[in-house]
Design an enzyme around this catalytic site. Sequence first.
Site, PDB file in Angstrom:
ATOM      1  NE  ARG A 178      72.113  25.265  54.035  1.00 15.88           N
ATOM      2  CZ  ARG A 178      72.416  26.308  54.804  1.00 15.88           C
ATOM      3  NH1 ARG A 178      71.508  27.248  55.020  1.00 15.88           N
ATOM      4  NH2 ARG A 178      73.608  26.419  55.358  1.00 15.88           N
ATOM      5  CE1 TYR A 187      48.551  13.379  47.633  1.00 19.97           C
ATOM      6  CE2 TYR A 187      49.936  15.125  48.517  1.00 19.97           C
ATOM      7  CZ  TYR A 187      49.780  13.830  48.081  1.00 19.97           C
ATOM      8  OH  TYR A 187      50.853  12.972  48.084  1.00 19.97           O
ATOM      9  CG  ASP A 230      47.444  22.090  45.677  1.00 24.38           C
ATOM     10  OD1 ASP A 230      47.825  22.101  44.496  1.00 24.38           O
ATOM     11  OD2 ASP A 230      47.758  21.183  46.469  1.00 24.38           O
ATOM     12  CE  LYS A 252      51.260  14.793  41.427  1.00 24.98           C
ATOM     13  NZ  LYS A 252      52.096  15.269  42.539  1.00 24.98           N
TER      14      LYS A 252
END
Length: 368
Positions: free
Chosen positions: A48, A100, A169, A194
């Site tokens: 982690r 978005y 973004d 993407k």
Amino acid sequence: MSEPFGDGTRCVHGGLVPAEPGGPVPPQPVMASQFHLSDDPSADFYGRAGNPTWRALESAIGALDGGSCVLYPSGMAAVSALMRVLLKPGDTVVLPSDGYYLGRSYVREHMMNGLVVREVATTAAWTAETVAGAALVLLETPSNPGLDVCDITAIARLAHAAGALVAVDNTTASPLGQRPLALGADITLASDTKAVAGHSDVLLGHITATDPDLVARLRTERTVSGAVPGPFEVWLAHRGLGTLDLRLARQAENAAALYDVLREHPAVRSVRWPGSPLDPAHEVAARQMRRFGGVISFELASAEAAARFLAASRLVSSATSFGGLHSNADRRARWGDAVPEGLLRLSCGCEDTRDLVADVLTALEAVI
């Protein structure tokens, strides 16, 4: 892999360790939840907190973005982490009203800390008043799904004068298409689901910044919150990054060709692609973008017309992501975006341009 090399070389070789005789050709995933303990505090000890597979891709993306990269298990994990780290109760955050939709939804519905949310359209007349009192200004340019563009450098100047940080973004543009940090932004982030991964088989996101203190805070918060990516997914994305330059070139070629035929088609009410000199966003986009991608949007008469188009196409599937090898289109109003019912966001894939254009024209015959 530094700037003297071209985009393709930096994508192929980014984040790789020097070759060793008899060693595997990298990148290779390290599938470990724990590591043998060491007295060296920088050594890996638990999955982690760190993994060599993460660091390899973070190095590659960071070099493309121009800063230090922190990976997350999705684009929204990156957005939400940024909000948690930077914003405190009572802060004002400026969000794109046409970006978005989940970004706005997360801040309004899931951050229970009394934030003041100011929504501003990408093409608004940005002034000092627009950013006054803000702690963070989040931009999305080109916007998703409208593909509007704002001037990152000009807005960053306004925001910094007001004491705000600026995050961009960069999902639609990709690290090769636009470098927000070089344009004055403090932070760039993206859904690597993407274009970066590019094969529609992985969820991933990242944040890149130049302030080492901020990067350290992001890494600490990632470890404590557990918002960590799996090494296999990171390895898949690193493998996909190697062809980003090639994929973007074909996707942009397809977008340019489709823009030309859609603009003249009687069934199409409007079409957007910032790469065209005819697009209203082109002037600003041409100043700040290094290259244009394969995402276009166009409007048909109705939701029914969009459904007929998708049903008739052999190459354009109905799906809600973009940046992958396969062309797809998404009717964005179904998700609540404030767009016309017949607006489709079309992600051009890597098919032969002639085939894709012919398929789209044939599918449009079902709409007329």
